[in-house]
Each structure stands twice: as structure tokens, then as C-alpha cells.
Design a protein around this motif. Structure first.
Motif, PDB file in Angstrom:
ATOM      1  N   THR A 169       0.837  -1.197   0.000  1.00 48.20           N
ATOM      2  CA  THR A 169       0.000   0.000   0.000  1.00 48.20           C
ATOM      3  C   THR A 169       0.871   1.246   0.000  1.00 48.20           C
ATOM      4  N   VAL A 170       0.565   2.176  -0.906  1.00 51.48           N
ATOM      5  CA  VAL A 170       1.275   3.456  -0.948  1.00 51.48           C
ATOM      6  C   VAL A 170       0.273   4.556  -0.622  1.00 51.48           C
ATOM      7  N   THR A 171       0.683   5.483   0.170  1.00 44.58           N
ATOM      8  CA  THR A 171      -0.218   6.552   0.597  1.00 44.58           C
ATOM      9  C   THR A 171      -0.297   7.640  -0.470  1.00 44.58           C
ATOM     10  N   ARG A 172      -1.332   8.449  -0.376  1.00 44.58           N
ATOM     11  CA  ARG A 172      -1.456   9.587  -1.286  1.00 44.58           C
ATOM     12  C   ARG A 172      -0.291  10.553  -1.091  1.00 44.58           C
ATOM     13  N   GLU A 173       0.139  10.721   0.157  1.00 40.18           N
ATOM     14  CA  GLU A 173       1.254  11.611   0.446  1.00 40.18           C
ATOM     15  C   GLU A 173       2.547  11.099  -0.201  1.00 40.18           C
ATOM     16  N   GLU A 174       2.730   9.782  -0.172  1.00 43.27           N
ATOM     17  CA  GLU A 174       3.911   9.194  -0.794  1.00 43.27           C
ATOM     18  C   GLU A 174       3.893   9.418  -2.301  1.00 43.27           C
ATOM     19  N   LEU A 175       2.722   9.227  -2.903  1.00 37.39           N
ATOM     20  CA  LEU A 175       2.598   9.452  -4.347  1.00 37.39           C
ATOM     21  C   LEU A 175       2.848  10.916  -4.687  1.00 37.39           C
ATOM     22  N   SER A 176       2.332  11.815  -3.862  1.00 38.30           N
ATOM     23  CA  SER A 176       2.557  13.247  -4.087  1.00 38.30           C
ATOM     24  C   SER A 176       4.049  13.557  -4.080  1.00 38.30           C
ATOM     25  N   PRO A 204     -13.706  -2.941 -19.489  1.00 35.44           N
ATOM     26  CA  PRO A 204     -14.746  -3.960 -19.268  1.00 35.44           C
ATOM     27  C   PRO A 204     -14.256  -5.346 -19.660  1.00 35.44           C
ATOM     28  N   GLY A 205     -14.494  -6.294 -18.792  1.00 34.20           N
ATOM     29  CA  GLY A 205     -14.069  -7.666 -19.053  1.00 34.20           C
ATOM     30  C   GLY A 205     -12.711  -8.002 -18.469  1.00 34.20           C
ATOM     31  N   LEU A 206     -11.994  -6.984 -17.964  1.00 31.07           N
ATOM     32  CA  LEU A 206     -10.686  -7.222 -17.361  1.00 31.07           C
ATOM     33  C   LEU A 206     -10.769  -7.038 -15.852  1.00 31.07           C
ATOM     34  N   ALA A 207      -9.997  -7.846 -15.132  1.00 32.94           N
ATOM     35  CA  ALA A 207     -10.045  -7.821 -13.672  1.00 32.94           C
ATOM     36  C   ALA A 207      -9.479  -6.533 -13.108  1.00 32.94           C
ATOM     37  N   GLN A 208      -9.961  -6.157 -11.923  1.00 34.90           N
ATOM     38  CA  GLN A 208      -9.453  -4.987 -11.223  1.00 34.90           C
ATOM     39  C   GLN A 208      -8.037  -5.243 -10.735  1.00 34.90           C
ATOM     40  N   MET A 209      -7.189  -4.210 -10.838  1.00 36.67           N
ATOM     41  CA  MET A 209      -5.806  -4.338 -10.389  1.00 36.67           C
ATOM     42  C   MET A 209      -5.461  -3.308  -9.320  1.00 36.67           C
ATOM     43  N   ILE A 210      -5.954  -2.078  -9.475  1.00 39.50           N
ATOM     44  CA  ILE A 210      -5.647  -1.019  -8.520  1.00 39.50           C
ATOM     45  C   ILE A 210      -6.754  -0.956  -7.478  1.00 39.50           C
ATOM     46  N   CYS A 211      -6.398  -1.220  -6.260  1.00 35.53           N
ATOM     47  CA  CYS A 211      -7.381  -1.241  -5.176  1.00 35.53           C
ATOM     48  C   CYS A 211      -7.189  -0.029  -4.268  1.00 35.53           C
ATOM     49  N   THR A 212      -8.305   0.518  -3.798  1.00 35.26           N
ATOM     50  CA  THR A 212      -8.272   1.650  -2.872  1.00 35.26           C
ATOM     51  C   THR A 212      -8.265   1.141  -1.439  1.00 35.26           C
ATOM     52  N   ILE A 213      -7.328   1.626  -0.663  1.00 36.41           N
ATOM     53  CA  ILE A 213      -7.284   1.318   0.763  1.00 36.41           C
ATOM     54  C   ILE A 213      -7.856   2.552   1.462  1.00 36.41           C
ATOM     55  N   GLY A 215      -8.968   5.654   3.269  1.00 45.94           N
ATOM     56  CA  GLY A 215      -8.317   6.514   4.243  1.00 45.94           C
ATOM     57  C   GLY A 215      -6.795   6.463   4.214  1.00 45.94           C
ATOM     58  N   VAL A 216      -6.226   5.633   3.317  1.00 45.07           N
ATOM     59  CA  VAL A 216      -4.769   5.488   3.284  1.00 45.07           C
ATOM     60  C   VAL A 216      -4.205   5.820   1.899  1.00 45.07           C
ATOM     61  N   GLY A 217      -4.565   5.004   0.907  1.00 46.55           N
ATOM     62  CA  GLY A 217      -4.003   5.201  -0.424  1.00 46.55           C
ATOM     63  C   GLY A 217      -4.405   4.100  -1.365  1.00 46.55           C
ATOM     64  N   TYR A 218      -3.410   3.543  -2.082  1.00 48.53           N
ATOM     65  CA  TYR A 218      -3.705   2.559  -3.118  1.00 48.53           C
ATOM     66  C   TYR A 218      -2.690   1.418  -3.098  1.00 48.53           C
ATOM     67  N   VAL A 219      -3.108   0.306  -3.703  1.00 45.57           N
ATOM     68  CA  VAL A 219      -2.224  -0.838  -3.855  1.00 45.57           C
ATOM     69  C   VAL A 219      -2.559  -1.512  -5.180  1.00 45.57           C
ATOM     70  N   ILE A 220      -1.548  -1.996  -5.875  1.00 52.08           N
ATOM     71  CA  ILE A 220      -1.790  -2.736  -7.105  1.00 52.08           C
ATOM     72  C   ILE A 220      -1.546  -4.209  -6.802  1.00 52.08           C
ATOM     73  N   ARG A 221      -2.479  -5.058  -7.236  1.00 49.95           N
ATOM     74  CA  ARG A 221      -2.382  -6.497  -6.961  1.00 49.95           C
ATOM     75  C   ARG A 221      -2.583  -7.283  -8.242  1.00 49.95           C
ATOM     76  N   GLU A 222      -1.964  -8.460  -8.282  1.00 49.63           N
ATOM     77  CA  GLU A 222      -2.142  -9.329  -9.437  1.00 49.63           C
ATOM     78  C   GLU A 222      -3.568  -9.863  -9.455  1.00 49.63           C
ATOM     79  N   PRO A 223      -4.240  -9.802 -10.619  1.00 49.94           N
ATOM     80  CA  PRO A 223      -5.629 -10.293 -10.702  1.00 49.94           C
ATOM     81  C   PRO A 223      -5.707 -11.765 -10.318  1.00 49.94           C
ATOM     82  N   THR A 224      -6.776 -12.137  -9.644  1.00 56.00           N
ATOM     83  CA  THR A 224      -6.952 -13.537  -9.249  1.00 56.00           C
ATOM     84  C   THR A 224      -8.016 -14.187 -10.118  1.00 56.00           C
TER      85      THR A 224
END
Length: 224
Positions: A169-176, A204-213, A215-224
Motif C-alpha cells: 500500500t502506498v499513501t497519497r502523500e507518498e505518491l505526491s 470492461p471484461g478485465l479484472a481490477q488491479m488497482i485497489c483503494t485502501i 483513508g490510506v491510499g492505493y495498492v496494485i495487486r495481481e488479478p486472481t
């Protein structure tokens, strides 16, 4: 954008290299001790390492040897004040790819880095893959499920930053701070860019990769 890890205990030289390499378009990670350098090399995705030989606590040659034992094939350029042939042989035999004697010209350092990055053993570091998403760093191309995704320069840098930190997970502040390089950039600016990036790589038709955490930020995960 190639990522360079610079391991140097002389603070002034480290700062000079950091500034110079950033100005040349490199993404630069720094460390001042052998332990910190080794840890960065094995836990982060880097394309080339600039490693001082004379480090406090552990010799740079030992660090190279341990990296190779750990299976790390990242190209390593050793910096040293020693100019004896035997010293160069020792470093190269330990697994270093090149050797530069201090004091050196910054232009020569750049040329040697470019040469290392062109070698076949460095090419693998120029492609980031997570699931069916592929980022070609040198060509600045992104493919999702085999189809090209057109990104703006900012979206490309944002995606690269996330891909280098899969499942973290990376925070918005870290990305900034790290992507925009403006610590005071508004968090909603980051959110809008992430939303635009999502629309492009999560068609459409492709799995989600970028997830919102929340109050914190974001994380990218391999589609399952």
C-alpha cells in the motif's frame, strides 16, 4: 525511466551523484551503508547498482558476492579509489560488471551506466509485469491483455511506481512526494489521476488491479 541504486558512504559524493543522475532522467535510490544497499537491492526493483567498494562495516566486493549468491543479476558498477589490476580482478570475479576508479568524470559514469543497461542481463529489468499487464520501460509502452494502453507521462510514472511496489500500500502523500515530486500537491489531484489510470487499464471484461485502501491510499495487486 531506469532506476539506479547508488551505495556510497561519502555524503557529498552521494548527493552529487543523486542530483546528477536525477537531472539525466534516472530514478535514483540511495544508501550509505553496505547493509542498507544490500537490502535495497534485494527488496526493490532496480536496473543497475553503483556501489562504492570501501564501505563502513563491509567491503563492496562482499556485497556483490552476496547479491550474486542471493540470485540477484542486476548489473553492478563498482566505484573505488584502488587502481591496482588485482583489485579490479577481485571485484569482477566477485560478480561486478564494471569498475570505475575515483576520481572519475561524471560523463564517463553515465556512459558506463548506459552500456550496462544495454547488456542482455540488464534488459530483463526494463519490463515490469503483473498478471496480464506489461510495462516496457525503455519503449514507454503499456500492454494489458496484449492490447496497448495509451497513457499520459504522469499516468505512466504513477503506474510504474505502483508496479514496482506490488502488494504494498502506498499513501497519497507518498505518491505526491515521489511521483509528482510536490509534497503539497492536493490529494484529490492524486485521486483523479488514479481514477483516469484505472479506466484505461481496467477495461470492461478485465479484472481490477488497482485497489483503494480507504483513508490510506492505493495498492496494485495481481488479478486472481
Amino acid at each position: 525511466m531506469a532506476r539506479v541504486l547508488v551505495v556510497e558512504d561519502q555524503r557529498k559524493l552521494l548527493e552529487t551523484l543523486h542530483q546528477g543522475l536525477c537531472e539525466e532522467g534516472f530514478d535514483v535510490v540511495t544508501a550509505e551503508t553496505a547493509e542498507a544497499g544490500f537490502y535495497a537491492a534485494v527488496t526493490q526493483t532496480v536496473d543497475v547498482v553503483v556501489l562504492d567498494r570501501m564501505l563502513p562495516g563491509r567491503d563492496g566486493v562482499e556485497v556483490v558476492r552476496e547479491l550474486r549468491k542471493a540470485g540477484q543479476r542486476v548489473p553492478v558498477l563498482l566505484l573505488t579509489a584502488r587502481d591496482q589490476v588485482q583489485d579490479r580482478i577481485e571485484g569482477l570475479d566477485a560478480g561486478a560488471d564494471d569498475y570505475l576508479v575515483k576520481p572519475f568524470d561524471f560523463g564517463e559514469l553515465l556512459a558506463r551506466l548506459r552500456a550496462l543497461l544495454r547488456r542482455p542481463n540488464g534488459e530483463q529489468h526494463h519490463v515490469l509485469r503483473v498478471g496480464d499487464l506489461e510495462m516496457q520501460l525503455l519503449a514507454r509502452r503499456v500492454l494489458r491483455a496484449g492490447e496497448e494502453v495509451v497513457l499520459t507521462p504522469r499516468e505512466f510514472e504513477l503506474l510504474e511506481y505502483l508496479l514496482r511496489r506490488v502488494d504494498r500500500t502506498v499513501t497519497r502523500e507518498e505518491l505526491s512526494r515521489e511521483v509528482w515530486r510536490e509534497p503539497e500537491v492536493l490529494t484529490n489531484v492524486v485521486d483523479v489521476c488514479v481514477m483516469q489510470l484505472r479506466k484505461k487499464i481496467e477495461r470492461p471484461g478485465l479484472a481490477q488491479m488497482i485497489c483503494t485502501i480507504r483513508g490510506v491510499g492505493y495498492v496494485i495487486r495481481e488479478p486472481t
